[in-house]
Design an enzyme around this catalytic site. Structure first.
Site, PDB file in Angstrom:
ATOM      1  N   ASP A 118     -11.113  33.412  18.935  1.00  0.00           N
ATOM      2  CA  ASP A 118     -11.999  34.601  19.301  1.00  0.00           C
ATOM      3  C   ASP A 118     -11.796  35.515  17.990  1.00  0.00           C
ATOM      4  OD1 ASP A 118     -12.662  33.143  21.450  1.00  0.00           O
ATOM      5  OD2 ASP A 118     -12.326  34.614  22.727  1.00  0.00           O
ATOM      6  N   SER A 124      -4.201  38.654  14.680  1.00  0.00           N
ATOM      7  CA  SER A 124      -3.758  38.456  13.330  1.00  0.00           C
ATOM      8  C   SER A 124      -4.935  37.616  12.685  1.00  0.00           C
ATOM      9  CB  SER A 124      -2.331  37.537  13.158  1.00  0.00           C
ATOM     10  OG  SER A 124      -1.789  37.639  11.976  1.00  0.00           O
ATOM     11  N   HIS A 137      -6.842  27.326  18.391  1.00  0.00           N
ATOM     12  CA  HIS A 137      -7.420  25.936  18.610  1.00  0.00           C
ATOM     13  C   HIS A 137      -7.772  25.320  17.334  1.00  0.00           C
ATOM     14  CE1 HIS A 137      -7.754  26.438  23.263  1.00  0.00           C
ATOM     15  NE2 HIS A 137      -7.680  27.732  22.550  1.00  0.00           N
TER      16      HIS A 137
END
Length: 468
Positions: A215, A409, A297
């Site tokens: 996200d 980050s 992911h």
């Protein structure tokens, strides 16, 4: 009785002559105080008749005088009445300072947004070298380690709800997507940062070969040209410095063994390609804000063959600063996971930032980031996952959980793809993990049943290198 009436008439004349002066009073309390002062001058103790007459005259006097009194009273009521209506409560000094700082931050941000919108050339926003050097002297790594100890400290149960709700409000977190919505469950800030999502809130796009790994916000994307990547449009950094001059993945290792000289910039980019006649090298950067889901992911089905850890600075990777420091991603600590996918070379890199010194890769238990002590420029740590006996690395599926940050980050994806590849996103777009990043001109079709994931082989090499 006659004497009392005479005194009363004198006091009445005094009141009438000072009527304009009395109109400045904004309340009956002030009027009574003024009358008390007048009666004390006449030494008249029986002030009830005078007070009644004054109030009667003030309420039922001439229309013009009454309106003038009301206008004057309304003017005096404006500011002084407002001050009297305020209720003052003491607050801690830190709360007041934080509020003032928040307001000032908002003003500065609006001013910078206006300045950025007015700039035509992105390089005009770059900070001078001396400013960057001063920034590098700040103890950001130490502060990040201290923050790590703080957010791992156990919180009392009564403090968890208020503190985490404040964090949710500040960074606009969506608690309804969390697998556990009860804030009292999270014993410290670290557990809340690393919260898992409900399985139903994210869907992995199976019709596109490449999906978002996390996200966040798409900072920039495009082709790699002249061995340069782009942080934002117009601000570049070196591909060779980012991945390392002698990248030890399985493909580049074969190439460097056949060459006595280290590759130059142009040859380096070409050597990464398995099929340079038909393919190009592309890149995409996704920024994770503090309020975003902090796990990342796999963006595609690929095979991890090599890990490289670069110790470095921990500059903020906020988009406002990324456009001001050229080569920021090359300064920062990062972990580069490289290998291959169906189209050729593939890498996914996690870039550290201020308060995000801890980067975790689930497949690599030997990885430790933001360690105390100094490091030399160009130093990196390698680990090879390619198993020569089996001839494979670590296979990961699209959407499979890969690693995590302790706070927001950036993720940088660099991959090889045919020239027909097209991105399906825009710079500055908010994106969620599992949504499509891009595909080929001919839409990728949903693939059949996925093969089982290969178990993580033991590392056959874990060495420390120094760039030449």
């Amino acid at each position: 009785m006659a004497a009392s009436s005479q005194i009363l008439r004198v006091m009445y004349r005094g009141i009438h002559s000072n009527y304009r002066q009395s109109c400045r009073f904004s309340s009956q309390v002030e009027c009574r105080f003024w009358l008390y002062r007048q009666q004390s001058q006449f030494h008249f103790q029986q002030n009830v008749p005078a007070l009644l007459q004054y109030r009667h005259f003030h309420d039922s006097g001439p229309k013009g005088s009454r309106n003038g009194s009301q206008q004057s009273g309304s003017r005096s009521k404006g500011f002084r009445g407002y001050l009297r209506s305020l209720k003052w409560y003491p607050i801690p000094l830190a709360v007041g300072f934080a509020y003032i700082s928040y307001q000032q931050y908002g003003h500065i941000r609006k001013r910078e947004d206006r300045r950025v919108a007015a700039v035509q050339d992105p390089t005009d926003l770059l900070l001078p070298d001396w400013t960057v050097q001063i920034y590098r002297k700040l103890p950001l790594r130490l502060l990040s380690r201290l923050w790590g100890h703080i957010h791992k400290a156990q919180l009392p149960v009564w403090m968890r709800g208020p503190l985490l709700r404040l964090y949710i409000w500040l960074f606009d977190c969506n608690l309804q997507e969390a697998a556990i919505e009860d804030l009292s469950y999270y014993s410290n800030l670290n557990e809340f940062f690393r919260r898992q999502l409900k399985p139903s809130v994210r869907t992995i796009d199976q019709q596109h070969s490449l999906v978002s790994p996390a996200d966040g916000t798409v900072l920039h994307f495009g082709k790699v040209e002249h061995n340069m990547l782009e942080q934002v449009k117009g601000v570049t950094y070196s591909l060779q410095t980012f991945l390392g001059r002698t990248n030890n993945n399985w493909w580049l290792s074969k190439q460097t063994l056949n060459n006595s000289k280290p590759p130059d910039d142009e040859n380096y980019q070409q050597m990464l390609l398995e099929n340079p006649e038909e393919n190009e090298l592309y890149h995409c950067t996704v920024y994770l804000a503090p309020g975003d889901y902090h796990r990342f992911h796999s963006p595609a089905e690929w095979e991890v063959l090599h890990r490289r850890h670069f110790p470095g600075e921990l500059f903020s990777v906020n988009p406002g600063l990324v456009r001001c420091i050229q080569g920021l991603f090359n300064y920062n600590e990062r972990v580069v996971m490289s290998g291959r996918w169906d189209q050729g070379f593939f890498s996914m890199s996690a870039v550290g930032a201020t308060n995000v010194g801890s980067i975790r890769m689930y497949m690599d238990s030997e990885l430790h980031t933001n360690l105390p002590g100094k490091w030399k420029g160009g130093l990196f740590y390698d680990r090879v996952f390619f198993n020569e006996t089996q001839g494979t690395g670590v296979a990961v599926k699209k959407g499979e959980i890969f690693g995590e940050f302790n706070l927001g980050s950036s993720i940088v994806i660099i991959f090889e793809a045919p020239r027909t590849f097209s991105f399906k996103v825009k710079a500055g777009q908010k994106i969620r993990f599992g949504e499509a990043l891009g595909c080929f001109v001919e839409m990728d079709q949903t693939k059949g049943e996925d093969n089982d994931v290969t178990e993580t082989p033991e590392a056959v090499d874990n060495v420390k290198h120094k760039e030449e």
